[in-house]
Design an enzyme around this catalytic site. Structure first.
Site, mmCIF file in Angstrom:
data_model
loop_
_atom_site.group_PDB
_atom_site.id
_atom_site.type_symbol
_atom_site.label_atom_id
_atom_site.label_comp_id
_atom_site.label_asym_id
_atom_site.label_seq_id
_atom_site.Cartn_x
_atom_site.Cartn_y
_atom_site.Cartn_z
ATOM 1 C CB ALA A 160 -15.131 15.521 10.540
ATOM 2 C CE1 TYR A 161 -7.511 18.654 7.742
ATOM 3 C CE2 TYR A 161 -6.612 16.424 7.640
ATOM 4 C CZ TYR A 161 -6.497 17.781 7.379
ATOM 5 O OH TYR A 161 -5.368 18.255 6.757
#
Length: 255
Positions: A160-161
């Site tokens: 996600a990051y």
């Protein structure tokens, strides 16, 4: 007022610690004054201001949560006031979108809440804070968006990051194209693994440093100052013909 004072001024988000602090001090070292933001670390921010002033430069710390878009207009007003009262200016020259954090979770286990938290700071916040501050950025200025080496190489737990930072890299190109008529350069800097307190400080131990060094072509762990120096170089006139670029600062990690 904007043309009266030629002193260069940068605004750096999340400048109270880690990479942001290193960015502030690196810019002060080349003669740039700084407005730095902090979310909760007021005492840390005040210490950074003192360090800048000890180097003969000016600095002001302002509180800002970069995930709360509704606060951006009032933040711009506070910034406008600080520029006028401290520098007799109505613009600043360099914006460094540095503020950030990480959720370490596998793709399978990442929650919607974690995902939304990351969007808020790393993408939505960067997009709309820059948009809000555009009237205060001087023509001929420079914007640096902080990305990550994780958009090139993969470390499980960062899906996600890294996805947010991939979006920021694309945003950087569009900003460079659309703001180029004002002479504003926009680039992204992608740090490799750095031994800071980011992500809970998991990369600061001796064991982690040794491992990071083994993965880098330059055979050492990255330090916050390595990133600060790169950003200082990128906003300077020496890089005046560089825009729309992703600059990886990783010591040749994972080649």
């Amino acid at each position: 007022m904007g043309t009266v004072n030629n002193q260069k001024i940068a605004l750096i988000t999340g400048g109270n610690r880690g990479l942001g602090r290193a960015d502030v001090l690196a810019l002060a070292a080349i003669g740039v004054d700084v407005i730095l933001t902090y979310r909760r670390g007021k005492s840390e921010a005040e210490q950074v201001v003192a360090e800048v002033e000890a180097r003969g430069r000016k600095a002001v710390a302002l509180q800002l949560d970069t995930s709360v878009v509704s606060e951006f207009a009032s933040f711009a007003d506070r910034t406008r006031h600080v520029l006028a009262s401290t520098w007799d200016r109505d613009t600043f020259d360099f914006l460094v979108n540095n503020a950030g954090f990480a959720h370490i979770a596998s793709f399978e286990e990442t929650t919607e809440e974690q995902f939304d938290d990351l969007v808020g700071v790393h993408l939505k916040g960067v997009f709309f804070l820059t948009q809000t501050l555009l009237p205060l950025i001087a023509d001929g200025g420079s914007i640096v968006n902080c990305s990550t080496g994780l958009t090139r190489f993969v470390v499980p737990g960062s899906a996600a990051y890294a996805a947010m930072k991939g979006a920021v890299e694309i945003l950087t190109k569009y900003q460079a194209k659309e703001l180029g008529a004002r002479g504003i350069r926009v680039n992204s800097v992608a740090p490799g693994p750095i031994a800071t307190d980011f992500a809970g400080g998991i990369m600061k131990s001796d064991e982690a440093r040794s491992f990071l060094g083994s993965q880098a072509a330059l055979r050492r762990a990255g330090e916050a100052e390595d990133i600060g120096g790169a950003i200082a170089s990128l906003v300077s006139d020496a890089s005046r013909w560089i825009t729309a670029q992703r600059i990886e600062v990783s010591g040749g990690a994972n080649l």
